[in-house]
Design an enzyme around this catalytic site. Structure first.
Site, PDB file in Angstrom:
ATOM      1  N   CYS A 116       0.862  -1.183   0.000  1.00  0.00           N
ATOM      2  CA  CYS A 116       0.000   0.000   0.000  1.00  0.00           C
ATOM      3  C   CYS A 116       0.896   1.229   0.000  1.00  0.00           C
ATOM      4  O   CYS A 116       2.116   1.108  -0.078  1.00  0.00           O
ATOM      5  CB  CYS A 116      -0.952  -0.002   1.194  1.00  0.00           C
ATOM      6  N   CYS A 118      -0.169   4.313   2.023  1.00  0.00           N
ATOM      7  CA  CYS A 118      -0.558   5.329   2.996  1.00  0.00           C
ATOM      8  C   CYS A 118       0.527   5.666   4.014  1.00  0.00           C
ATOM      9  O   CYS A 118       0.572   6.780   4.532  1.00  0.00           O
ATOM     10  CB  CYS A 118      -1.857   4.943   3.677  1.00  0.00           C
ATOM     11  N   LYS A 195     -12.388  -4.850   2.656  1.00  0.00           N
ATOM     12  CA  LYS A 195     -11.811  -3.975   3.676  1.00  0.00           C
ATOM     13  C   LYS A 195     -12.757  -2.800   3.868  1.00  0.00           C
ATOM     14  O   LYS A 195     -12.993  -2.022   2.941  1.00  0.00           O
ATOM     15  CB  LYS A 195     -10.440  -3.508   3.227  1.00  0.00           C
ATOM     16  N   ARG A 217     -11.165   7.587   3.826  1.00  0.00           N
ATOM     17  CA  ARG A 217     -10.922   6.548   2.826  1.00  0.00           C
ATOM     18  C   ARG A 217     -12.231   5.960   2.277  1.00  0.00           C
ATOM     19  O   ARG A 217     -12.243   4.873   1.708  1.00  0.00           O
ATOM     20  CB  ARG A 217     -10.081   5.425   3.428  1.00  0.00           C
ATOM     21  N   LYS A 248     -11.569  -7.576   6.655  1.00  0.00           N
ATOM     22  CA  LYS A 248     -10.963  -6.673   7.622  1.00  0.00           C
ATOM     23  C   LYS A 248     -11.901  -5.514   7.906  1.00  0.00           C
ATOM     24  O   LYS A 248     -12.414  -4.934   6.945  1.00  0.00           O
ATOM     25  CB  LYS A 248      -9.653  -6.167   7.032  1.00  0.00           C
ATOM     26  N   TYR A 313      -2.378  -8.824  16.478  1.00  0.00           N
ATOM     27  CA  TYR A 313      -1.359  -8.289  17.384  1.00  0.00           C
ATOM     28  C   TYR A 313      -1.257  -9.141  18.643  1.00  0.00           C
ATOM     29  O   TYR A 313      -0.337  -8.981  19.435  1.00  0.00           O
ATOM     30  CB  TYR A 313      -1.685  -6.831  17.747  1.00  0.00           C
TER      31      TYR A 313
HETATM   32  C1  PBG Z   1      -3.504   0.538   5.103  1.00  0.00           C
HETATM   33  C2  PBG Z   1      -3.710  -0.396   6.214  1.00  0.00           C
HETATM   34  C3  PBG Z   1      -4.601  -0.207   7.288  1.00  0.00           C
HETATM   35  C4  PBG Z   1      -4.380  -1.262   8.172  1.00  0.00           C
HETATM   36  C5  PBG Z   1      -3.424  -2.091   7.600  1.00  0.00           C
HETATM   37  N1  PBG Z   1      -3.015  -1.533   6.370  1.00  0.00           N
HETATM   38  C6  PBG Z   1      -5.675   0.686   7.603  1.00  0.00           C
HETATM   39  C7  PBG Z   1      -6.062   1.939   7.044  1.00  0.00           C
HETATM   40  O1  PBG Z   1      -6.833   1.964   6.102  1.00  0.00           O
HETATM   41  O2  PBG Z   1      -5.612   2.952   7.593  1.00  0.00           O
HETATM   42  C8  PBG Z   1      -5.093  -1.377   9.484  1.00  0.00           C
HETATM   43  C9  PBG Z   1      -4.613  -2.334  10.422  1.00  0.00           C
HETATM   44  C10 PBG Z   1      -5.080  -2.159  11.798  1.00  0.00           C
HETATM   45  O3  PBG Z   1      -5.885  -1.280  12.149  1.00  0.00           O
HETATM   46  O4  PBG Z   1      -4.613  -2.952  12.611  1.00  0.00           O
HETATM   47  N2  PBG Z   1      -3.795   0.194   3.854  1.00  0.00           N
HETATM   48 ZN    ZN Z   2      -3.241   2.136   2.666  1.00  0.00          ZN
END
Ligand code: PBG
Ligand code: ZN
Length: 324
Positions: A116, A118, A195, A217, A248, A313
């Protein structure tokens, strides 16, 4: 006394008829790897979870392998961010270095990379921003080209599996073609197929410095109200070649996990996200719940819903419970 009750009378009979189990084999542990030196900082909203620089991460990896956790998923925190997130395809970037380090020193650990942008973009969005007349938005198709570059760079560094998480349409096909065209036909794809635009990601965005600097998002992540759309999204990813389909977050979306399990003949993964972890930790620290029991119960609910794989986690803690 009725039949089901007879089968509940003692722990031994309960063990015999038990339908679902959480095992260490189900678990993937997320790791936050920060570019720099001598970094080992606990994330405030995720007690027990730290950001490590590579020079400090060995003790963590020793523990993970000693606990027989089969796999980790890597998230990088780079020094340099820009509009496109170009550090993601730097062959000497933090994730690429981390993959090489882990595969060299812990060859049996299965390394998955989150693909990704971000954490790497100055604006914190999961792709390239198109500056439109009325509003700025994430440009799906130009982002796909950068997803291909990032994927190839991770594969060259030695990643075992690619997990694209940005929710751009056409991602899985892009990743599959990128891998196949560069000789990595053996690398599987775990698709973040379903997601949701979720408030449960809050602690992760602190952990990874990836909160969007404007907007949200919702134009690329799914609306929490939708269930049928989840099947459509998973169908695309299945047809595009995903090897594993992921849902997710997990806990508020157990119905979706079951839908995917019933409708696709593929392994199903779920991501027990940061907010789910933080809630249990916080209530447990206050003494309001038994954290360990609630942890096991919530992971069990994901297995019961149909998850084959859980990214969590809690992986180290679960392994310790299961090993004692
Ligand atoms: C980003 C990403 C996110 C998570 C994993 N990869 C979330 C987001 O959209 O900000 C979230 C994981 C978590 O909250 O444990 N693509
Ligand atoms: Zn991302």
């Amino acid at each position: 006394m009725n039949r089901t009750r007879r089968l509940r009378k003692s722990e031994n009979i309960r063990r015999l008829v038990r339908e679902n189990h959480v095992t260490i084999d189900d678990l993937i542990y997320p790791l936050f790897i920060e570019e720099g030196k001598n970094i080992e900082n606990e994330i405030v909203s995720m007690p027990g979870i730290k950001r490590f620089s590579l020079d400090r991460i060995s003790s963590e990896l020793d523990e993970i392998t000693a606990l027989k956790i089969p796999s980790v998923i890597l998230f990088g925190i780079p020094v340099h961010k820009d509009e496109q997130g170009s550090e993601t395809w730097n062959d000497n970037g933090i994730i690429q270095e981390a993959i090489r380090f882990i595969k060299k020193n812990y060859p049996d650990l299965y390394v998955i990379t989150d693909v990704c942008f971000c954490e790497y973009t100055s604006h914190g969005h999961c792709g390239i921003i198109h500056h439109g007349n009325n509003a700025d938005y994430v440009d799906n198709d130009t982002t796909l080209m950068n997803i291909a570059k990032q994927t190839i760079s991770h594969a060259k560094a030695g990643a075992d599996m690619i997990a694209p998480s940005g929710m751009m349409d056409g991602t899985v096909l892009t990743v599959r073609e990128a891998l196949d065209n560069t000789g990595f036909t053996h690398i599987p794809i775990m698709a973040y197929s379903v997601k949701y635009a979720s408030s449960y990601y809050g602690p992760f965005r602190d952990a990874a410095d990836s909160a969007p600097s404007f907007g949200d998002r919702k134009s690329y992540q799914m609306d929490a109200s939708n269930r049928d759309e989840a099947l459509r999204k998973a169908t695309f990813d299945d047809q595009e070649g995903a090897d594993i389909l992921m849902v997710k977050p997990a806990l508020s979306y157990l119905d979706i996990i079951r839908d995917l399990k019933n409708n696709f003949d593929r392994p199903i993964a779920c991501y027990n996200v940061s907010g789910e972890y933080a809630m249990i930790k916080a209530a447990s620290e206050k003494g309001w719940i038994d954290g360990e029991k609630v942890m096991m119960e919530s992971l069990l609910s994901m297995k019961r819903a149909g998850a084959d794989i859980i990214i969590t986690y809690f992986a180290k803690e679960v392994a310790k419970v299961l090993l004692r």
